[in-house]
Write a protein that holds these residues in place. Sequence first.
Motif, mmCIF file in Angstrom:
data_model
loop_
_atom_site.group_PDB
_atom_site.id
_atom_site.type_symbol
_atom_site.label_atom_id
_atom_site.label_comp_id
_atom_site.label_asym_id
_atom_site.label_seq_id
_atom_site.Cartn_x
_atom_site.Cartn_y
_atom_site.Cartn_z
ATOM 1 N N PHE A 130 0.833 -1.197 0.000
ATOM 2 C CA PHE A 130 0.000 0.000 0.000
ATOM 3 C C PHE A 130 0.877 1.261 0.000
ATOM 4 C CE2 PHE A 130 -2.609 -3.264 1.946
ATOM 5 C CZ PHE A 130 -3.853 -3.045 1.379
ATOM 6 N N PRO A 131 0.341 2.400 -0.482
ATOM 7 C CA PRO A 131 1.078 3.667 -0.382
ATOM 8 C C PRO A 131 1.262 4.074 1.077
ATOM 9 C CG PRO A 131 -0.766 3.834 -1.929
ATOM 10 C CD PRO A 131 -0.946 2.559 -1.181
ATOM 11 N N LEU A 132 2.426 4.653 1.362
ATOM 12 C CA LEU A 132 2.758 5.092 2.714
ATOM 13 C C LEU A 132 3.244 6.535 2.661
ATOM 14 C CD1 LEU A 132 3.008 3.771 5.646
ATOM 15 C CD2 LEU A 132 5.469 3.773 5.189
ATOM 16 N N LEU A 133 2.636 7.394 3.475
ATOM 17 C CA LEU A 133 3.053 8.785 3.596
ATOM 18 C C LEU A 133 3.792 8.961 4.919
ATOM 19 C CD1 LEU A 133 -0.306 10.526 2.563
ATOM 20 C CD2 LEU A 133 1.506 9.664 1.075
ATOM 21 N N ARG A 134 4.816 9.790 4.905
ATOM 22 C CA ARG A 134 5.592 10.043 6.119
ATOM 23 C C ARG A 134 5.358 11.460 6.602
ATOM 24 N NH1 ARG A 134 7.635 7.981 10.695
ATOM 25 N NH2 ARG A 134 9.257 9.369 11.513
ATOM 26 N N LEU A 135 5.050 11.585 7.906
ATOM 27 C CA LEU A 135 4.965 12.881 8.566
ATOM 28 C C LEU A 135 6.137 12.989 9.536
ATOM 29 C CD1 LEU A 135 1.148 13.167 9.401
ATOM 30 C CD2 LEU A 135 2.394 14.322 7.571
ATOM 31 N N GLU A 136 6.963 13.991 9.360
ATOM 32 C CA GLU A 136 8.115 14.211 10.225
ATOM 33 C C GLU A 136 7.831 15.348 11.199
ATOM 34 O OE1 GLU A 136 10.729 12.480 10.473
ATOM 35 O OE2 GLU A 136 11.041 11.419 8.573
ATOM 36 N N GLY A 137 8.230 15.155 12.445
ATOM 37 C CA GLY A 137 8.114 16.236 13.412
ATOM 38 C C GLY A 137 7.358 15.844 14.659
ATOM 39 N N MET A 138 7.626 16.554 15.750
ATOM 40 C CA MET A 138 7.017 16.242 17.039
ATOM 41 C C MET A 138 5.517 16.537 17.063
ATOM 42 S SD MET A 138 9.569 14.983 18.486
ATOM 43 C CE MET A 138 8.842 14.730 20.112
ATOM 44 N N GLY A 139 5.037 17.301 16.097
ATOM 45 C CA GLY A 139 3.611 17.618 16.065
ATOM 46 C C GLY A 139 2.782 16.650 15.246
ATOM 47 N N ALA A 140 3.378 15.556 14.756
ATOM 48 C CA ALA A 140 2.656 14.638 13.874
ATOM 49 C C ALA A 140 1.412 14.053 14.535
ATOM 50 C CB ALA A 140 3.587 13.525 13.418
ATOM 51 N N LYS A 141 1.537 13.649 15.794
ATOM 52 C CA LYS A 141 0.395 13.037 16.493
ATOM 53 C C LYS A 141 -0.745 14.036 16.632
ATOM 54 C CE LYS A 141 -0.747 10.637 20.839
ATOM 55 N NZ LYS A 141 -0.175 10.091 22.083
ATOM 56 N N ASP A 142 -0.449 15.262 17.056
ATOM 57 C CA ASP A 142 -1.498 16.267 17.217
ATOM 58 C C ASP A 142 -2.119 16.629 15.882
ATOM 59 O OD1 ASP A 142 -1.114 16.345 19.942
ATOM 60 O OD2 ASP A 142 0.225 18.079 19.889
ATOM 61 N N PHE A 143 -1.301 16.686 14.836
ATOM 62 C CA PHE A 143 -1.833 16.992 13.506
ATOM 63 C C PHE A 143 -2.827 15.921 13.076
ATOM 64 C CE2 PHE A 143 -1.613 16.395 8.893
ATOM 65 C CZ PHE A 143 -2.019 17.647 8.454
ATOM 66 N N LEU A 144 -2.469 14.656 13.197
ATOM 67 C CA LEU A 144 -3.366 13.573 12.803
ATOM 68 C C LEU A 144 -4.592 13.501 13.702
ATOM 69 C CD1 LEU A 144 -0.715 10.826 12.004
ATOM 70 C CD2 LEU A 144 -2.188 12.007 10.363
ATOM 71 N N GLN A 145 -4.452 13.892 14.961
ATOM 72 C CA GLN A 145 -5.597 13.924 15.869
ATOM 73 C C GLN A 145 -6.661 14.892 15.365
ATOM 74 O OE1 GLN A 145 -6.366 11.994 18.276
ATOM 75 N NE2 GLN A 145 -7.116 13.021 20.117
ATOM 76 N N GLY A 146 -6.242 15.988 14.753
ATOM 77 C CA GLY A 146 -7.182 16.979 14.243
ATOM 78 C C GLY A 146 -7.653 16.734 12.828
ATOM 79 N N GLN A 147 -6.968 15.836 12.102
ATOM 80 C CA GLN A 147 -7.317 15.595 10.707
ATOM 81 C C GLN A 147 -8.041 14.272 10.478
ATOM 82 O OE1 GLN A 147 -6.880 17.551 7.824
ATOM 83 N NE2 GLN A 147 -6.596 19.117 9.396
ATOM 84 N N THR A 148 -7.936 13.331 11.407
ATOM 85 C CA THR A 148 -8.542 12.017 11.217
ATOM 86 C C THR A 148 -9.469 11.686 12.375
ATOM 87 O OG1 THR A 148 -6.812 10.693 12.319
ATOM 88 C CG2 THR A 148 -6.412 11.343 10.029
ATOM 89 N N THR A 149 -10.209 10.594 12.245
ATOM 90 C CA THR A 149 -11.364 10.358 13.107
ATOM 91 C C THR A 149 -11.093 9.585 14.387
ATOM 92 O OG1 THR A 149 -11.883 8.341 11.880
ATOM 93 C CG2 THR A 149 -12.911 10.387 11.112
ATOM 94 N N ALA A 150 -10.038 8.784 14.444
ATOM 95 C CA ALA A 150 -9.775 7.981 15.641
ATOM 96 C C ALA A 150 -9.117 8.835 16.717
ATOM 97 C CB ALA A 150 -8.885 6.798 15.301
ATOM 98 N N ASP A 151 -9.315 8.442 17.967
ATOM 99 C CA ASP A 151 -8.674 9.136 19.090
ATOM 100 C C ASP A 151 -7.267 8.572 19.264
ATOM 101 O OD1 ASP A 151 -7.944 10.460 21.352
ATOM 102 O OD2 ASP A 151 -9.636 9.781 22.576
ATOM 103 N N LEU A 152 -6.274 9.401 19.013
ATOM 104 C CA LEU A 152 -4.879 8.971 19.076
ATOM 105 C C LEU A 152 -4.202 9.359 20.379
ATOM 106 C CD1 LEU A 152 -3.803 10.052 15.467
ATOM 107 C CD2 LEU A 152 -4.937 7.942 16.199
#
Length: 265
Positions: free
Chosen positions: A11-33
Amino acid sequence: MTTTIHWDQTFPLLRLEGMGAKDFLQGQTTADLSGLMAGVLQQSCWLTATGRLRALLELRLDATGADVLVLAGDAEAVRRGFDQVIFPADRVRLGTSSLQRRLQGLDPAGPAFWVGDDQPLPEELHGSLRLENDALERHRLQQGFPPGPEEMNGETNPLELGLTNRISLDKGCYLGQETMAKLTGKGGVKQQLRCWRSDQPLQPGDQLKVGSDRAGTITSALNTPEGTLGLALVRRQFLDLPSLQGPADQAVILATPAAFQAPAS
């Protein structure tokens, strides 16, 4: 219990670099991270602002960022969408894209594994048969997962497709959260995904009916020696019926995907 068949796909894989990756995905996707530990795989959905499903994702956090596997949907659209809303204050940036091999036992369903291209099967999958091509598609259609292009047609939402357990209603604001809250608070959605089978051929786009009433639409179909089977989006008022009619009055037998079934007591 030992699994007998497994799913092995890249499958395609995207990489997010940085200490804010978790918070960014928390605001952009539906699951509670918020409680997600590094290295643990978590499925989540990426929605439009109005709650339409754009991609089904599998996320993995680590000490320096996060990996985002696109399990269903357009990976380039995900990348563009993330890029448009990343700001310096987010402390995250898009890294390189790549491909990731993913394994998962299917009978019974088990955990997923991300492995290298030449890596042997995990111990949990030893002795199991790899499903390919029509066999893998048949399993998808019989389970109703993951959604295909015609199920993710730009108009459907994850609650209609049986992805409720990838949705958090308690974690706070995220893209599409307001629509998810409205749909769960108003007694449900207008349609749901159903598995179907028929002795007669049907194809995506065919309309299902009850008498003269429109009851749903075929979204996926596969011809097999035993007949045709697939997935359909069925309107809520017809979900309890055991069968519907195709456009030429073909008998279409319905079954409820596991994601919509109540767990055994």
